[in-house]
Design an enzyme around this catalytic site. Sequence first.
Site, PDB file in Angstrom:
ATOM      1  N   LYS A  76     -24.720 -37.016  51.883  1.00 21.68           N
ATOM      2  CA  LYS A  76     -23.591 -36.312  52.515  1.00 21.68           C
ATOM      3  C   LYS A  76     -23.596 -36.524  54.018  1.00 21.68           C
ATOM      4  CE  LYS A  76     -24.376 -32.742  49.248  1.00 21.68           C
ATOM      5  NZ  LYS A  76     -25.457 -31.753  49.169  1.00 21.68           N
ATOM      6  N   LYS A  81     -30.100 -44.240  51.111  1.00 21.94           N
ATOM      7  CA  LYS A  81     -29.512 -43.523  49.963  1.00 21.94           C
ATOM      8  C   LYS A  81     -28.132 -42.973  50.316  1.00 21.94           C
ATOM      9  CE  LYS A  81     -30.785 -38.709  50.434  1.00 21.94           C
ATOM     10  NZ  LYS A  81     -30.990 -37.466  49.754  1.00 21.94           N
ATOM     11  N   LYS A 136     -35.003 -35.144  58.365  1.00 25.02           N
ATOM     12  CA  LYS A 136     -33.864 -34.294  58.729  1.00 25.02           C
ATOM     13  C   LYS A 136     -34.052 -33.667  60.100  1.00 25.02           C
ATOM     14  CE  LYS A 136     -31.894 -33.297  54.233  1.00 25.02           C
ATOM     15  NZ  LYS A 136     -31.416 -32.316  53.286  1.00 25.02           N
TER      16      LYS A 136
HETATM   17  N1  AQP Z   1     -28.319 -41.033  46.636  1.00 24.46           N
HETATM   18  C1  AQP Z   1     -28.814 -40.311  45.643  1.00 24.46           C
HETATM   19  N2  AQP Z   1     -29.207 -40.922  44.504  1.00 24.46           N
HETATM   20  C2  AQP Z   1     -29.712 -40.204  43.474  1.00 24.46           C
HETATM   21  N3  AQP Z   1     -29.857 -38.862  43.504  1.00 24.46           N
HETATM   22  C3  AQP Z   1     -29.459 -38.210  44.611  1.00 24.46           C
HETATM   23  N4  AQP Z   1     -29.464 -36.902  44.952  1.00 24.46           N
HETATM   24  C4  AQP Z   1     -28.952 -36.777  46.207  1.00 24.46           C
HETATM   25  N5  AQP Z   1     -28.647 -37.980  46.702  1.00 24.46           N
HETATM   26  C5  AQP Z   1     -28.937 -38.889  45.740  1.00 24.46           C
HETATM   27  C6  AQP Z   1     -29.898 -35.820  44.080  1.00 24.46           C
HETATM   28  O1  AQP Z   1     -28.866 -34.858  43.995  1.00 24.46           O
HETATM   29  C7  AQP Z   1     -29.438 -33.589  43.713  1.00 24.46           C
HETATM   30  C8  AQP Z   1     -28.817 -32.525  44.587  1.00 24.46           C
HETATM   31  O2  AQP Z   1     -29.226 -32.734  45.897  1.00 24.46           O
HETATM   32  P1  AQP Z   1     -29.054 -31.710  47.061  1.00 24.46           P
HETATM   33  O3  AQP Z   1     -28.165 -30.619  46.712  1.00 24.46           O
HETATM   34  O4  AQP Z   1     -30.372 -31.400  47.621  1.00 24.46           O
HETATM   35  O5  AQP Z   1     -28.263 -32.603  47.990  1.00 24.46           O
HETATM   36  P2  AQP Z   1     -28.851 -33.427  49.109  1.00 24.46           P
HETATM   37  O6  AQP Z   1     -30.085 -34.152  48.706  1.00 24.46           O
HETATM   38  O7  AQP Z   1     -28.862 -32.536  50.278  1.00 24.46           O
HETATM   39  O8  AQP Z   1     -27.669 -34.396  49.154  1.00 24.46           O
HETATM   40  P3  AQP Z   1     -27.584 -35.435  50.180  1.00 24.46           P
HETATM   41  O9  AQP Z   1     -26.299 -36.081  50.019  1.00 24.46           O
HETATM   42  O10 AQP Z   1     -28.805 -36.259  50.095  1.00 24.46           O
HETATM   43  O11 AQP Z   1     -27.521 -34.577  51.480  1.00 24.46           O
HETATM   44  P4  AQP Z   1     -28.268 -34.746  52.831  1.00 24.46           P
HETATM   45  O12 AQP Z   1     -27.164 -34.937  53.789  1.00 24.46           O
HETATM   46  O13 AQP Z   1     -28.926 -33.417  53.005  1.00 24.46           O
HETATM   47  O14 AQP Z   1     -29.199 -35.898  52.733  1.00 24.46           O
HETATM   48  C9  AQP Z   1     -30.940 -33.730  43.934  1.00 24.46           C
HETATM   49  O15 AQP Z   1     -31.584 -33.763  42.683  1.00 24.46           O
HETATM   50  C10 AQP Z   1     -31.083 -35.052  44.632  1.00 24.46           C
HETATM   51  O16 AQP Z   1     -32.298 -35.687  44.307  1.00 24.46           O
END
Ligand code: AQP
Length: 332
Positions: free
Chosen positions: A198, A195, A112
Amino acid sequence: RPRVLSGIQPTSGSFHLGNYLGAVRQWVALQESHDAYYMVADLHAITVEQDPATLRENSRVSAAQLLGAGLDPDRCTLFVQSHVPEHAQLGWVVSCLTGFGEASRMTQFKDKSAKQGSERTSVGLFTYPLLQIADILLYQANAVPVGEDQRQHLELTRDLAVRFNTRFGKTFTVPEPYIVKETAKIFDLQDPEIKMSKSASSPKGIVTLLDDAKASAKKLKSAVTDTDTVIRYDEEKKPGVSNLLSIYSAITGRPVSELEQHFEGKMYGALKTELAEAFTEWVTPFQQRTRAYLEDPAELDRVLAKGAGKARETASGTLADVYDRVGFIPAK
Ligand code: AQP
């Protein structure tokens, strides 16, 4: 009953299918068998820049989606992280017990911060896993249902729990990750090597749950596959098709092997059309339930206030024990 704790960041207006299948779906199931604590992780959300009004809105929308997905406030404790000050308080203690070197090895921070550049990267983003450790240990969680991307943070949580217990006497439960293999990592529809996230480069690769169901169905139908024609699960050679099979299987509850048989001799288009239909069938009532909570803010506030009260009862007990063990004198 064994305990679980997990959280989701209100960093966008809608969860995506990865968040749901990787984490939230398990939360719903575990509230039946566990003493479950789930939070909207707003303290974590501000590790990257947030507009205050948008953050407020997204926190409410996140709570409503969790209820829409099936969390039952009578069966689990649903709360907002900032309503429970013990998270930040224990987070400080954890950060003082963590080596700078071990914190520096967290790959999510490396990824990140590389994307953002060092000037825009906050110290909070670096210490985010330490706050996450506090989140988990405060509730003495036995298990933490998350996606695969959180595994490394959970290993650090276990190390820290053991370290604290060794130095100060048994205080914390050492938690286990609860990662469901089949949906541990849902991939981007346009780039099935990465993966679903967002912050993906193209919105076409992410299926958001609150957006127009027709638009999401269209994204599923235009997912990247491969030049072969056989519908078979093979992560290495057929990442796109395998991702669609995982999603379809999770949504319908039909095992992948059964789906492979079902689609034998059929074209990719058949898989995509059926998946889009199954998704629409699932997401439509989810959206209705979520909207109903958003239209009743008083009820949402009541649920969150009750959750915060329950969460604080547990969290304050753990924090008092920790403060005593590290040698702070009690406030009279
Ligand atoms: N692609 C994924 N597959 C399975 N599990 C996922 N999680 C996130 N992406 C995947 C799981 O969702 C939960 C909440 O995660 P978070 O609130 O930490 O969101 P995040 O990881 O910030 O979401 P993003 O979309 O992955 O955002 P960024 O842009 O920050 O990369 C967690 O349990 C996570 O494992």
